[in-house]
Design an enzyme around this catalytic site. Structure first.
Site, PDB file in Angstrom:
ATOM      1  N   TYR A 138       0.632  -1.420   0.099  1.00 32.50           N
ATOM      2  CA  TYR A 138      -0.036  -0.048   0.083  1.00 32.50           C
ATOM      3  C   TYR A 138       1.086   1.415  -0.071  1.00 32.50           C
ATOM      4  CZ  TYR A 138      -4.251  -2.916   1.139  1.00 32.50           C
ATOM      5  OH  TYR A 138      -5.024  -3.827   1.108  1.00 32.50           O
ATOM      6  N   LYS A 188       3.114 -15.562   2.243  1.00 27.89           N
ATOM      7  CA  LYS A 188       2.950 -16.218   1.066  1.00 27.89           C
ATOM      8  C   LYS A 188       4.480 -16.375   0.660  1.00 27.89           C
ATOM      9  CE  LYS A 188       0.567 -17.466  -2.508  1.00 27.89           C
ATOM     10  NZ  LYS A 188      -0.354 -18.745  -2.352  1.00 27.89           N
ATOM     11  N   ASP A 220      -3.706 -17.888   1.337  1.00 24.03           N
ATOM     12  CA  ASP A 220      -4.848 -18.508   0.677  1.00 24.03           C
ATOM     13  C   ASP A 220      -5.247 -19.793   1.748  1.00 24.03           C
ATOM     14  OD1 ASP A 220      -2.189 -19.859   0.294  1.00 24.03           O
ATOM     15  OD2 ASP A 220      -2.647 -20.644  -1.780  1.00 24.03           O
ATOM     16  N   ASP A 244      -5.628  -6.691   5.847  1.00 24.50           N
ATOM     17  CA  ASP A 244      -6.822  -5.950   5.142  1.00 24.50           C
ATOM     18  C   ASP A 244      -7.855  -6.760   4.963  1.00 24.50           C
ATOM     19  OD1 ASP A 244      -8.452  -3.942   4.375  1.00 24.50           O
ATOM     20  OD2 ASP A 244      -7.229  -3.287   2.716  1.00 24.50           O
ATOM     21  N   ASP A 248     -11.320  -8.291   7.572  1.00 25.26           N
ATOM     22  CA  ASP A 248     -12.777  -7.868   7.347  1.00 25.26           C
ATOM     23  C   ASP A 248     -13.608  -9.254   7.193  1.00 25.26           C
ATOM     24  OD1 ASP A 248     -12.754  -5.188   7.154  1.00 25.26           O
ATOM     25  OD2 ASP A 248     -13.305  -5.381   5.124  1.00 25.26           O
TER      26      ASP A 248
END
Ligand code: NAD
Length: 353
Positions: A138, A188, A220, A244, A248
């Site tokens: 980001y 990852k 994943d 992020d 959620d």
């Protein structure tokens, strides 16, 4: 201890009023706190022209912790970008340098039917997601959209320095020490070198916390496990982008946005505490909002910035009790339970306290 109070917009002042009643009660019980209120968001734009006035920033910086309700509303959506309420939110997070975002996903047994998953999968769920908030793809450079070989390419850079990983790992291990002492680091590493470094550094930091059981999971798989068997997790730590998405996902497992608090911490444990929900303009001013996410934000503040674990637990037990007694605001109401408004829910929590 000084606490900066930022009620903000919409349902913000209504739910903050209940948090302030709770703080008053704790003060009469001997908790040494002072509060000072300030403007942020749309109400600050109305009063001063800026969503984050300098006076607010000074009060927030001088405080030991900041308690924020919510900002925003449709009447501000047409303002120039720098005057939008959300700018106040981003501005204060940046000014306080809060790099660690703590998002609990806790589902009280009584509310298990609110989840989209089967009650036996989620009842009693209690996860804390620790998300790095100021680095990763980001913020990484280079970034942008450019022309290459006659076509547009979009570029972002996933980058983490050792020191950035180290400091968020410490926050996560310390949080795990206050809970069930299990930490799952999500990366990852099979395809992204940046996250191979993430894993290496988390393992190094883990040596300083021998009492915490550390595990690792690819993102994943973590996304899948959160809906397959979420109760296997205690604390999860991950980078900005994965966090992020996963935070959620985890919060939706609990079914109600009106129940979940959050914390954003700086290097010294000072924090900004706020519900994860917004200003809910559709129900603002009607006395219908659920104040429990706000009240649970007070508990988080006591735990992480004011070092009062016992009082934090006392508040959480009071919330659990009012749910067990059957009190529900509209957002969590089910047939057979007692529907109450914002103030009645605050009354019930104070009585249970
Ligand atoms: P929202 O979270 O405000 O509301 C989504 C839905 O959940 C609405 O139906 C609302 O009534 C309900 N809801 C939210 N909190 C509730 C509570 N405590 N009790 C009962 N019901 C509750 O999200 P939105 O509608 O997308 O955004 C509304 C405004 O809030 C926008 O201006 C947005 O920019 C702002 N916002 C602010 C924050 C923040 O301050 N941190 C976060 C998200 C959105």
């Amino acid at each position: 201890m000084k606490i900066c109070i930022l009620p903000g917009d919409g349902i913000g002042p209504e739910i903050m009023a209940q948090a302030l009643r709770l703080l008053d009660a704790l003060r009469s019980d001997g908790l040494k706190i002072e509060t000072e209120s300030a403007l942020i968001g749309g109400c600050a734009v109305d009063a001063t022209g800026s969503p984050l006035p300098e006076a607010t920033l000074q009060i927030a910086k001088a405080a030991d912790a900041v308690l924020l309700a919510a900002v925003g509303g449709p009447q501000y959506d047409t303002l120039p970008r720098e005057q939008r309420p959300e700018r106040g939110l981003l501005g204060i997070r940046k000014a306080l340098n809060t790099f660690a975002n703590l998002r609990p996903a806790l589902l009280y047994e009584e509310l298990a039917s609110a989840s989209s998953l089967r009650p036996e999968i989620v009842a009693g769920l209690d996860i804390l997601i620790v998300r790095e908030l100021t680095g990763d793809i980001y913020f990484g450079e280079p970034r942008g959209i450019a022309m290459r070989h006659g076509e547009r390419v979009g570029v972002n850079t996933m980058i983490y320095s050792e020191s950035e990983i180290r400091r968020i790992a410490h926050v996560a291990f310390k949080a795990a020490m206050k809970r069930a002492r299990k930490l799952c680091s999500v990366d990852k590493m099979n395809v992204l070198e940046a996250t191979q470094l993430w894993r290496d550094v988390v393992i190094e930091v883990g040596k300083e916390y021998p009492d915490v059981e550390l595990s690792h999971m690819l993102v994943d798989n973590a996304a899948m496990q959160l809906v397959r068997n979420p109760k296997q997790f205690d604390v999860m730590v991950t980078g900005n982008m994965f966090g992020d998405i996963l935070s959620d996902e985890a919060s939706m497992l609990t079914g109600s946005i009106g129940m979940l608090p959050s914390a954003s911490l700086d290097e010294n444990g000072k924090g900004l505490y706020e519900p994860i929900h917004g200003s809910a303009p559709d129900i603002a001013g009607k006395g219908l909002a659920n104040p429990l996410a706000m009240i649970l934000s007070v508990a988080m503040m006591l735990r992480y910035s004011l070092n009062s674990e016992a009082t934090a637990q006392r508040i959480e037990r009071a919330v659990k009790r009012v749910l067990a007694q059957g009190y529900r605001t509209g957002d969590i109401w089910t047939p057979g339970s007692q529907r109450v408004g914002t103030k009645e829910m605050g009354d019930a929590v104070l009585a249970a306290l």
